[in-house]
Design an enzyme around this catalytic site. Structure first.
Site, PDB file in Angstrom:
ATOM      1  N   CYS A   1       0.847  -1.171   0.000  1.00  0.00           N
ATOM      2  CA  CYS A   1       0.000   0.000   0.000  1.00  0.00           C
ATOM      3  C   CYS A   1       0.887   1.227   0.000  1.00  0.00           C
ATOM      4  CB  CYS A   1      -0.879   0.062   1.243  1.00  0.00           C
ATOM      5  SG  CYS A   1      -2.144  -1.206   1.293  1.00  0.00           S
TER       6      CYS A   1
ATOM      7  N   GLY B   1       0.140   0.155  -5.241  1.00  0.00           N
ATOM      8  CA  GLY B   1      -1.176  -0.462  -5.141  1.00  0.00           C
ATOM      9  C   GLY B   1      -2.094   0.058  -6.215  1.00  0.00           C
TER      10      GLY B   1
ATOM     11  N   ASN C   1      -0.204   0.923   5.864  1.00  0.00           N
ATOM     12  CA  ASN C   1       0.588   0.047   5.003  1.00  0.00           C
ATOM     13  C   ASN C   1       1.331  -0.949   5.878  1.00  0.00           C
ATOM     14  OD1 ASN C   1       3.684   0.389   3.122  1.00  0.00           O
ATOM     15  ND2 ASN C   1       2.086  -1.139   2.928  1.00  0.00           N
ATOM     16  N   GLY C   2       1.193  -2.216   5.557  1.00  0.00           N
ATOM     17  CA  GLY C   2       1.918  -3.233   6.310  1.00  0.00           C
ATOM     18  C   GLY C   2       1.061  -4.445   6.561  1.00  0.00           C
TER      19      GLY C   2
ATOM     20  N   TYR D   1      12.145  -4.555  -5.386  1.00  0.00           N
ATOM     21  CA  TYR D   1      11.001  -4.443  -6.297  1.00  0.00           C
ATOM     22  C   TYR D   1       9.986  -3.359  -5.934  1.00  0.00           C
ATOM     23  CZ  TYR D   1       6.621  -5.619  -8.634  1.00  0.00           C
ATOM     24  OH  TYR D   1       5.461  -5.546  -9.347  1.00  0.00           O
TER      25      TYR D   1
HETATM   26  P1  5GP Z   1       7.680 -14.579 -12.802  1.00  0.00           P
HETATM   27  O1  5GP Z   1       8.731 -14.991 -13.796  1.00  0.00           O
HETATM   28  O2  5GP Z   1       7.992 -15.040 -11.456  1.00  0.00           O
HETATM   29  O3  5GP Z   1       6.315 -14.982 -13.271  1.00  0.00           O
HETATM   30  O4  5GP Z   1       7.666 -13.003 -12.803  1.00  0.00           O
HETATM   31  C1  5GP Z   1       8.814 -12.291 -12.487  1.00  0.00           C
HETATM   32  C2  5GP Z   1       8.491 -10.844 -12.552  1.00  0.00           C
HETATM   33  O5  5GP Z   1       7.525 -10.529 -11.577  1.00  0.00           O
HETATM   34  C3  5GP Z   1       9.689  -9.925 -12.275  1.00  0.00           C
HETATM   35  O6  5GP Z   1       9.805  -9.062 -13.384  1.00  0.00           O
HETATM   36  C4  5GP Z   1       9.273  -9.126 -11.054  1.00  0.00           C
HETATM   37  O7  5GP Z   1       9.608  -7.773 -11.219  1.00  0.00           O
HETATM   38  C5  5GP Z   1       7.801  -9.271 -11.039  1.00  0.00           C
HETATM   39  N1  5GP Z   1       7.190  -9.164  -9.707  1.00  0.00           N
HETATM   40  C6  5GP Z   1       7.695  -9.451  -8.487  1.00  0.00           C
HETATM   41  N2  5GP Z   1       6.758  -9.231  -7.547  1.00  0.00           N
HETATM   42  C7  5GP Z   1       5.655  -8.785  -8.197  1.00  0.00           C
HETATM   43  C8  5GP Z   1       4.346  -8.360  -7.765  1.00  0.00           C
HETATM   44  O8  5GP Z   1       3.995  -8.386  -6.618  1.00  0.00           O
HETATM   45  N3  5GP Z   1       3.487  -7.931  -8.726  1.00  0.00           N
HETATM   46  C9  5GP Z   1       3.817  -7.923 -10.053  1.00  0.00           C
HETATM   47  N4  5GP Z   1       2.917  -7.492 -10.935  1.00  0.00           N
HETATM   48  N5  5GP Z   1       5.019  -8.318 -10.483  1.00  0.00           N
HETATM   49  C10 5GP Z   1       5.928  -8.756  -9.566  1.00  0.00           C
HETATM   50 MG    MG Z   2       9.094  -7.124 -13.433  1.00  0.00          MG
END
Ligand code: 5GP
Ligand code: MG
Length: 480
Positions: free
Chosen positions: A8, A36, A111-112, A255
C-alpha cells in the site's frame, strides 16, 4: 499478474493554510500508484468536517476532474493506494478508513501487515466490536479508539495502541486538528516526511510522492516513532524507538519502491545498480549485450553493464498503455498478456548472446515467456541474472504468499528453474552480496526473511514458522 504483494501507499498533508488539498493528494497518490492499483481514496478535513471518496480502481480513474472538484478546500488531508490479494479487493477494504467515535472523527491509512491481527480481532469481537472489512486497518482503528478512552490526546492513544500492535505498520492518521504518522519499531515499511516551500508538511510512503508535490524530504520517520503535525508545529514521540532492531524490508529495494525514491537514506536506484554490479563481479559471462526486463530490471541491468563492460541496450519495448485493462484469469491468458506488454527489439537481440537482468523470479511464468520472446527474436544465448536471492519463504509483513506452491524457488532446484525458464545459465544475487550492499554504511538493519526465513518478530500463530524448501538455503548463502 504474479501479484503476491499486498502493498500500500500512504500520504498525508498538514497545510499551512486552507487550500485545495485534494489535488495535492491526488498527485502524491499518482506517484505512489506502483504501491497499489486496486483501490484508492482521499479524505480532506476542513475545520473538522471530513469529505472523502474511495473506490476500486486506479487513482486517475477514480479521481476524475469532477470528483476532485467536489472536494472543498481543507487544512489536512490523507490519501491511500492499496494492492490487495485475490478476494480482499473490496470497497470495504479501500482506505482511508473514516471512523466516528465519541472523542471525535479520524481518518486512517495503513501500510503493512500485523502478525497478531487475528488475536487482536478476536479479542475485539468478543468485546462487541463489529468489523466491516478484513483489513488490518480496522483492527488498528479499534485499538486506537479503545486507547483514546483513557488517553489525554489522540497521539497518546496512538502510542498506547502501538503497545498492542505487532508486525509491520505505517500509519497516517488525521484527527480534526492533527496529522499523525507512525512507523512500527522494526521499521519494516518505508515512511518519510517533507516540507513544501510554503511550510506545509507532507508524509508519504516514499519520497517520490514528496517530489511529486514539490516538497523537500526532511527525513525518514524513525522506526517506532510517532510524529504529530499540528498548529504547534512538528513533535516527535519516541516511546517505541529502539525497542526493536531495525529491520527495514529489503524487498522494497528489490522491487516495491520506485527507483527515484530515497528509502531510509538509500537511493533505491543506486542500491539496484549495485545489485547488478555484484552479479557481474560474481557471475561474468561472455555476451554481446545486456538487457533488462522492464521496468523492474532496468537499474540492475545498468549496474551489470557498467561492471562487465558489456553494452546495455533496450532489449524490450514496454507498452505504456497496457495498464489494468487486460486482466485475464487463467494461465493461457496470462501468457498472452506478457506479449501485449513486452516486445523484443529484434535488431538488438537477433544473433546476439544476451544477458537478461530482472529483479526477481516469483512464479517463473513471466520469465519463461520473456525468454521465449527473446529466442523467437533470434537471441542465440540467454543468460538470466536475477538481482535478488531466490524467493523462498513467506513474508508476514505485507507481502502475502497465500500458497508456497506459487514460489518456483520453493518448489524447484536451481537447475530445474533454469530448465523451466529456458535459459542457458541462471544466477541469483547471493544473499551475502545483498547484505554487503545493504549494510554498506553499517547504518541500518534489514529484514531478509523472504530469502533466509529469519523473521525479526514472532510470526502469525496459525501459519507456523517456516516451510520446507527444495533449494538448500546454504547453497545460496554460503556459496562463496
Ligand atoms: P515470474 O517470472 O515469477 O512470473 O515473474 C517475475 C516478474 O515478476 C519480475 O519481473 C518481477 O519484477 C515481477 N514481480 C515481483 N513481484 C511482483 C508483484 O507483486 N506484482 C507484479 N505485478 N510483479 C511482480
Ligand atoms: Mg518485473
Amino acid at each position: 499478474m504474479n501479484k503476491i504483494h499486498e502493498e500500500c501507499g500512504v500520504f498525508g498533508v498538514y497545510s499551512s493554510e486552507v487550500k485545495n488539498l485534494a489535488s495535492m493528494t491526488y498527485y502524491a497518490l499518482y506517484a505512489l500508484q506502483h504501491r497499489g492499483q486496486d483501490s484508492c481514496g482521499i479524505v480532506v478535513n476542513d475545520g473538522g468536517v471530513f469529505t472523502g471518496k474511495k473506490d476500486l480502481g486506479l487513482v486517475g480513474d477514480v479521481f476524475t476532474k469532477e470528483v476532485l472538484a467536489s472536494f472543498g478546500p481543507g487544512k489536512i488531508a490523507v490519501g491511500h493506494v492499496r494492492a490487495g490479494v485475490k478476494g480482499s479487493v473490496t470497497h470495504a477494504n479501500a482506505q482511508p478508513l473514516v471512523v466516528n467515535h465519541v472523542k471525535g472523527t479520524m481518518a486512517l491509512g495503513f501500510n503493512g501487515s500485523l502478525v497478531n491481527k487475528n488475536e487482536l480481532r478476536t479479542e475485539l469481537e468478543l468485546q462487541g466490536s463489529i468489523f466491516h472489512s478484513t483489513a488490518d486497518t480496522e483492527v488498528i482503528a479499534y485499538e486506537i479508539i479503545k486507547a483514546r478512552l483513557n488517553a489525554p490526546s489522540i497521539e497518546r492513544a496512538v502510542t498506547n495502541a502501538m503497545d498492542k500492535l505487532k508486525g509491520a505498520y505505517c500509519i497516517v492518521l488525521m484527527s480534526p486538528t492533527k496529522l499523525i504518522a507512525a512507523r512500527d519499531p522494526n521499521g519494516f515499511r518505508p515512511l518519510c516526511y517533507g516540507v513544501t516551500e510554503d511550510g506545509s508538511y507532507v508524509v508519504a510512503s516514499e519520497s517520490c510522492a514528496l517530489d511529486a508535490v514539490g516538497a523537500k524530504l526532511v527525513r525518514d520517520v524513525k522506526p517506532g516513532e510517532v510524529i504529530v503535525f499540528d498548529s504547534m508545529g512538528v513533535r516527535s514521540i519516541e516511546d517505541h524507538c529502539n525497542t526493536a532492531k531495525m529491520s527495514s524490508c529489503i524487498f522494497e529495494f528489490v522491487y516495491n519502491a520506485r527507483p527515484d525514491s530515497i528509502v531510509d537514506g538509500y537511493s533505491v536506484h543506486e542500491a539496484r545498480v549495485e545489485m547488478g554490479r555484484y552479479l557481474a563481479k560474481k557471475y561474468p559471462v561472455e555476451a554481446d549485450v545486456v538487457i533488462s526486463v522492464p521496468d523492474s530490471g532496468n537499474d540492475a541491468a545498468i549496474g551489470y553493464a557498467k561492471e562487465s563492460g558489456i553494452p546495455y541496450e533496450l532489449g524490450f519495448l514496454k507498452n505504456k498503455y497496457v495498464g489494468r485493462t487486460f486482466i485475464f484469469p487463467d494461465q493461457k491468458d496470462r501468457e498472452d498478456q506478457v506479449r501485449k506488454k513486452l516486445n523484443p527489439i529484434s535488431s538488438v537481440v537477433n544473433g546476439k548472446r544476451v544477458v537478461m537482468v530482472d529483479d526477481s523470479i516469483v512464479r517463473g511464468t513471466t520469465s519463461g515467456r520473456v525468454v521465449k520472446l527473446l529466442r523467437e527474436a533470434g537471441a542465440t544465448e540467454v543468460h538470466f541474472m536475477v538481482s535478488s536471492p531466490p524467493f523462498l519463504f513467506p513474508c508476514y509483513y505485507g507481502t502475502d504468499v497465500p500458497n508456497k506452491d506459487m514460489l518456483i524457488a520453493n518448489q524447484h532446484t536451481l537447475e530445474e528453474i533454469r530448465q523451466m525458464v529456458g535459459v542457458d545459465s541462471l544466477n541469483y544475487l547471493d544473499l551475502e552480496d545483498m547484505k554487503k550492499i545493504a549494510l554498506m554504511d553499517g547504518k541500518n538493519g534489514f529484514c531478509y526473511a523472504c530469502f533466509n526465513g529469519e523473521y525479526p518478530t514472532e510470526t502469525p500463530k496459525s501459519t507456523g514458522n517456516k516451510y520446507e524448501t527444495k533449494i538448500n538455503i546454504e547453497e545460496y548463502t554460503k556459496r562463496h
